[in-house]
Design a protein around this motif. Structure first.
Motif, mmCIF file in Angstrom:
data_model
loop_
_atom_site.group_PDB
_atom_site.id
_atom_site.type_symbol
_atom_site.label_atom_id
_atom_site.label_comp_id
_atom_site.label_asym_id
_atom_site.label_seq_id
_atom_site.Cartn_x
_atom_site.Cartn_y
_atom_site.Cartn_z
ATOM 1 N N PRO A 49 0.611 -1.000 0.004
ATOM 2 C CA PRO A 49 0.103 -0.101 -0.374
ATOM 3 C C PRO A 49 1.230 1.195 -0.012
ATOM 4 C CG PRO A 49 0.287 -1.138 1.949
ATOM 5 C CD PRO A 49 0.442 -1.990 1.671
ATOM 6 N N ARG A 50 0.521 2.664 -0.869
ATOM 7 C CA ARG A 50 0.414 3.462 -0.719
ATOM 8 C C ARG A 50 0.174 4.611 -0.023
ATOM 9 N NH1 ARG A 50 0.385 5.820 -7.156
ATOM 10 N NH2 ARG A 50 1.061 3.480 -7.981
ATOM 11 N N ASP A 51 -0.223 4.210 0.900
ATOM 12 C CA ASP A 51 -0.562 5.233 2.467
ATOM 13 C C ASP A 51 -0.816 4.614 4.116
ATOM 14 O OD1 ASP A 51 -3.019 3.654 1.331
ATOM 15 O OD2 ASP A 51 -3.918 5.411 1.560
ATOM 16 N N MET A 52 -0.507 3.654 4.048
ATOM 17 C CA MET A 52 -0.095 2.584 5.243
ATOM 18 C C MET A 52 0.893 1.901 5.012
ATOM 19 S SD MET A 52 -3.562 0.449 4.798
ATOM 20 C CE MET A 52 -4.562 1.459 4.364
ATOM 21 N N PRO A 53 1.260 1.220 6.189
ATOM 22 C CA PRO A 53 2.415 0.627 6.359
ATOM 23 C C PRO A 53 2.010 -0.827 5.543
ATOM 24 C CG PRO A 53 1.033 0.608 9.027
ATOM 25 C CD PRO A 53 0.621 1.952 7.308
ATOM 26 N N LEU A 54 3.374 -1.798 5.684
ATOM 27 C CA LEU A 54 2.863 -2.752 4.785
ATOM 28 C C LEU A 54 2.588 -4.479 6.232
ATOM 29 C CD1 LEU A 54 2.686 -5.365 2.973
ATOM 30 C CD2 LEU A 54 5.290 -5.789 3.227
ATOM 31 N N LEU A 55 1.689 -4.202 5.896
ATOM 32 C CA LEU A 55 0.664 -5.484 7.033
ATOM 33 C C LEU A 55 0.500 -6.169 6.546
ATOM 34 C CD1 LEU A 55 0.881 -6.161 10.596
ATOM 35 C CD2 LEU A 55 -1.586 -4.651 10.137
ATOM 36 N N ASN A 56 0.869 -8.176 7.607
ATOM 37 C CA ASN A 56 0.161 -8.895 7.124
ATOM 38 C C ASN A 56 0.355 -10.108 7.911
ATOM 39 O OD1 ASN A 56 0.118 -12.028 5.084
ATOM 40 N ND2 ASN A 56 -1.072 -10.446 3.971
ATOM 41 N N GLU A 57 -0.384 -10.399 8.570
ATOM 42 C CA GLU A 57 -0.046 -11.808 9.311
ATOM 43 C C GLU A 57 -0.747 -13.032 8.584
ATOM 44 O OE1 GLU A 57 -0.460 -9.945 13.326
ATOM 45 O OE2 GLU A 57 -2.852 -10.156 13.389
ATOM 46 N N MET A 58 -0.963 -14.179 9.004
ATOM 47 C CA MET A 58 -1.253 -15.086 9.203
ATOM 48 C C MET A 58 -1.153 -16.457 10.075
ATOM 49 S SD MET A 58 1.938 -16.114 5.290
ATOM 50 C CE MET A 58 1.305 -14.734 5.292
ATOM 51 N N ASP A 59 -1.982 -16.684 10.525
ATOM 52 C CA ASP A 59 -2.167 -18.445 11.551
ATOM 53 C C ASP A 59 -2.436 -19.355 10.262
ATOM 54 O OD1 ASP A 59 -1.489 -17.309 14.139
ATOM 55 O OD2 ASP A 59 -3.274 -16.110 13.928
ATOM 56 N N ILE A 60 -1.624 -20.070 10.130
ATOM 57 C CA ILE A 60 -1.629 -21.598 8.946
ATOM 58 C C ILE A 60 -1.600 -22.502 10.005
ATOM 59 C CG2 ILE A 60 -0.907 -22.630 7.260
ATOM 60 C CD1 ILE A 60 0.899 -20.197 6.294
ATOM 61 N N TYR A 61 -2.837 -23.604 9.443
ATOM 62 C CA TYR A 61 -2.901 -24.558 10.081
ATOM 63 C C TYR A 61 -3.043 -25.688 9.339
ATOM 64 C CZ TYR A 61 -4.822 -21.502 14.316
ATOM 65 O OH TYR A 61 -5.588 -20.846 14.482
ATOM 66 N N THR A 62 -2.470 -26.955 9.658
ATOM 67 C CA THR A 62 -2.668 -28.134 8.943
ATOM 68 C C THR A 62 -4.082 -28.716 9.348
ATOM 69 O OG1 THR A 62 -0.298 -28.849 9.260
ATOM 70 C CG2 THR A 62 -2.248 -30.381 8.991
ATOM 71 N N TRP A 63 -5.124 -29.416 8.543
ATOM 72 C CA TRP A 63 -5.951 -29.995 8.613
ATOM 73 C C TRP A 63 -5.932 -31.081 7.532
ATOM 74 C CZ3 TRP A 63 -11.261 -26.327 7.112
ATOM 75 C CH2 TRP A 63 -12.406 -26.368 8.354
ATOM 76 N N ASN A 64 -5.862 -31.824 8.522
ATOM 77 C CA ASN A 64 -5.868 -33.276 8.029
ATOM 78 C C ASN A 64 -5.305 -33.414 6.354
ATOM 79 O OD1 ASN A 64 -6.273 -36.148 7.072
ATOM 80 N ND2 ASN A 64 -8.378 -36.241 7.749
ATOM 81 N N GLN A 65 -5.633 -33.570 5.136
ATOM 82 C CA GLN A 65 -5.667 -33.200 4.134
ATOM 83 C C GLN A 65 -5.698 -31.575 3.812
ATOM 84 O OE1 GLN A 65 -6.397 -37.106 0.944
ATOM 85 N NE2 GLN A 65 -8.058 -36.987 2.330
ATOM 86 N N LEU A 66 -6.086 -30.868 4.293
ATOM 87 C CA LEU A 66 -6.475 -29.522 3.381
ATOM 88 C C LEU A 66 -5.727 -28.780 4.905
ATOM 89 C CD1 LEU A 66 -9.772 -29.857 3.602
ATOM 90 C CD2 LEU A 66 -8.550 -30.065 2.332
ATOM 91 N N ARG A 67 -5.936 -27.562 4.497
ATOM 92 C CA ARG A 67 -4.403 -26.455 5.125
ATOM 93 C C ARG A 67 -5.792 -25.726 5.501
ATOM 94 N NH1 ARG A 67 1.171 -24.321 4.571
ATOM 95 N NH2 ARG A 67 0.249 -23.635 2.775
ATOM 96 N N LEU A 68 -5.688 -25.247 6.975
ATOM 97 C CA LEU A 68 -6.391 -24.443 6.972
ATOM 98 C C LEU A 68 -5.668 -22.222 7.162
ATOM 99 C CD1 LEU A 68 -9.068 -22.421 7.576
ATOM 100 C CD2 LEU A 68 -9.269 -22.896 9.203
ATOM 101 N N SER A 69 -5.655 -21.083 6.741
ATOM 102 C CA SER A 69 -5.295 -19.822 6.913
ATOM 103 C C SER A 69 -5.219 -18.963 7.215
ATOM 104 C CB SER A 69 -3.944 -20.100 6.108
ATOM 105 O OG SER A 69 -2.870 -20.479 5.149
ATOM 106 N N CYS A 70 -5.864 -17.996 8.171
ATOM 107 C CA CYS A 70 -6.329 -17.226 8.700
ATOM 108 C C CYS A 70 -5.687 -15.781 8.553
ATOM 109 C CB CYS A 70 -6.911 -17.485 10.215
ATOM 110 S SG CYS A 70 -7.067 -19.008 10.503
ATOM 111 N N ILE A 71 -6.063 -14.695 7.835
ATOM 112 C CA ILE A 71 -4.746 -13.992 7.437
ATOM 113 C C ILE A 71 -5.760 -12.860 8.081
ATOM 114 C CG2 ILE A 71 -4.057 -12.981 5.283
ATOM 115 C CD1 ILE A 71 -3.607 -15.730 4.047
ATOM 116 N N ARG A 72 -4.966 -11.523 7.724
ATOM 117 C CA ARG A 72 -5.279 -10.514 8.228
ATOM 118 C C ARG A 72 -4.328 -9.340 7.399
ATOM 119 N NH1 ARG A 72 -4.247 -6.042 12.101
ATOM 120 N NH2 ARG A 72 -2.840 -7.402 13.608
ATOM 121 N N SER A 73 -4.922 -8.448 6.922
ATOM 122 C CA SER A 73 -3.367 -7.901 6.225
ATOM 123 C C SER A 73 -4.430 -6.426 6.261
ATOM 124 C CB SER A 73 -3.780 -8.056 4.590
ATOM 125 O OG SER A 73 -3.065 -7.806 3.957
#
Length: 337
Positions: A49-73
């Motif tokens: 972004p031009r007018d705000m700081p670069l912020l990105n965080e993620m929590d990644i969970y192994t979900w059996n054969q899948l993966r679940l990611s919770c992302i805030r940015s």
């Protein structure tokens, strides 16, 4: 020791891989985030972004054969470059549930704009463009390509299309995924893993509502596959389940059933065998089932030859059923449960 640790972890709340730009010095965040997204998801170029700081965080969970990611940015633009995936695990489709903010996805000549609650899907291996003009939160469900194609023929024609989260199966699927993410710390890894099949089934049903008719299999083939799988699931505990019984129950010939499943890279009895092993594995890992003997669990799921069952189980899961049961019981004792 490794298997023992895995059994212990299955009784603990799922542990997320937490990654955040907040842990990185501001002048290194851009390259760090590009590297992280390239490793965990897909190789992309990032426009911060031009007018705000670069912020990105993620929590990644192994979900059996899948993966679940919770992302805030904060606001960001991502552009997938046309090259091969860096990792085999990235040969996947990514289902997106937008929780807040605005989200635009472009892939295969289609463009979709999401509102909070809406869902979409994209192919992680193919070029795509994502643009979020302001702060946002989202969930990503990573689904292996082969697994989703077994569930839905023509899924490649569903990318960058909106699944409304305000009503119908879209609302049910989005709510299930949101609730699973919000309650993940309140359940064990084993319980969390047990939800993954439901999540995939609901998401697949939601995708079917937007699947273009031209991409679908002929209705008779699609309906036949659904009937076969449902029949197998409903009769897995029957010790005499065989191709003749399934053919009679579905009204389809054994030859036709195997032709359909051959297109899915399996056969009827191999599919039955794998589903039974999966169910037995789930019961053995489930702490509430450890009062049952291995032989009881095997018999419950239609296995009459315990030696054959044990060998097949070990080939599929890397440990014998008795060893896994003992490890699970030991882990339960250590945890004080």
């Amino acid at each position: 020791m490794k298997s023992h640790d895995a059994a212990t972890n299955s009784l603990q709340p799922p542990r997320a891989v937490h990654l955040s730009t907040e842990d990185i010095s501001p002048w290194h965040r851009h390259e760090w985030l590009k590297e992280v997204i390239g490793k965990e998801y897909a190789h992309v170029d990032i426009t911060p972004p031009r007018d705000m700081p670069l912020l990105n965080e993620m929590d990644i969970y192994t979900w059996n054969q899948l993966r679940l990611s919770c992302i805030r940015s904060n606001a960001i633009k991502l552009k997938r470059l046309p090259q091969e995936p860096l990792h085999t695990s990235q040969d996947a489709y990514f289902g997106v549930v937008l929780l807040s903010g605005e989200y635009m996805l472009e892939q295969s000549g289609r463009e979709v704009f999401l509102k909070p609650g809406d869902m979409t899907i994209y192919d992680a291996t193919r070029p795509h463009h994502i643009s979020c003009p302001g702060s946002f939160t989202k969930l990503i469900v990573s689904i292996p390509r082969g697994l989703l194609r077994q569930k839905l023929a023509g899924v490649e024609h569903c990318t960058a299309m909106k699944i409304p989260g305000s009503q119908g199966i879209g609302a049910v699927a989005a709510d299930f995924l949101r609730t699973s993410a919000s309650q993940v710390s309140s359940m064990s890894q084993a319980a969390f893993d047990a939800l993954s099949d439901n999540a995939l089934d609901l998401f697949t049903l939601a995708l079917q509502t937007i699947s273009p008719p031209a991409s679908q299999m002929p209705r008779s083939r699609s309906l036949s596959l659904y009937t076969i799988r449902s029949t197998v699931e409903n009769h897995l505990t029957h010790p005499q389940l065989d191709s003749l019984m399934i053919a009679q129950a579905t009204g389809l010939s054994s030859r036709y059933i195997n032709e359909l499943l051959a297109a899915e890279q399996t056969s009827l009895m191999r599919y039955v065998w794998e589903r039974r092993l999966d169910k037995a594995h789930q019961d053995i890992r489930n702490a509430s089932m450890t009062g049952l003997a291995v032989s009881d669990i095997a018999m419950k799921w239609g296995f009459n030859d315990l030696s054959h069952f044990s060998r097949a189980f070990k080939r599929r899961f890397g440990a014998s059923p008795r060893a896994l049961k003992n490890q699970t019981q030991a882990a339960k004792t250590e945890s004080g449960a």
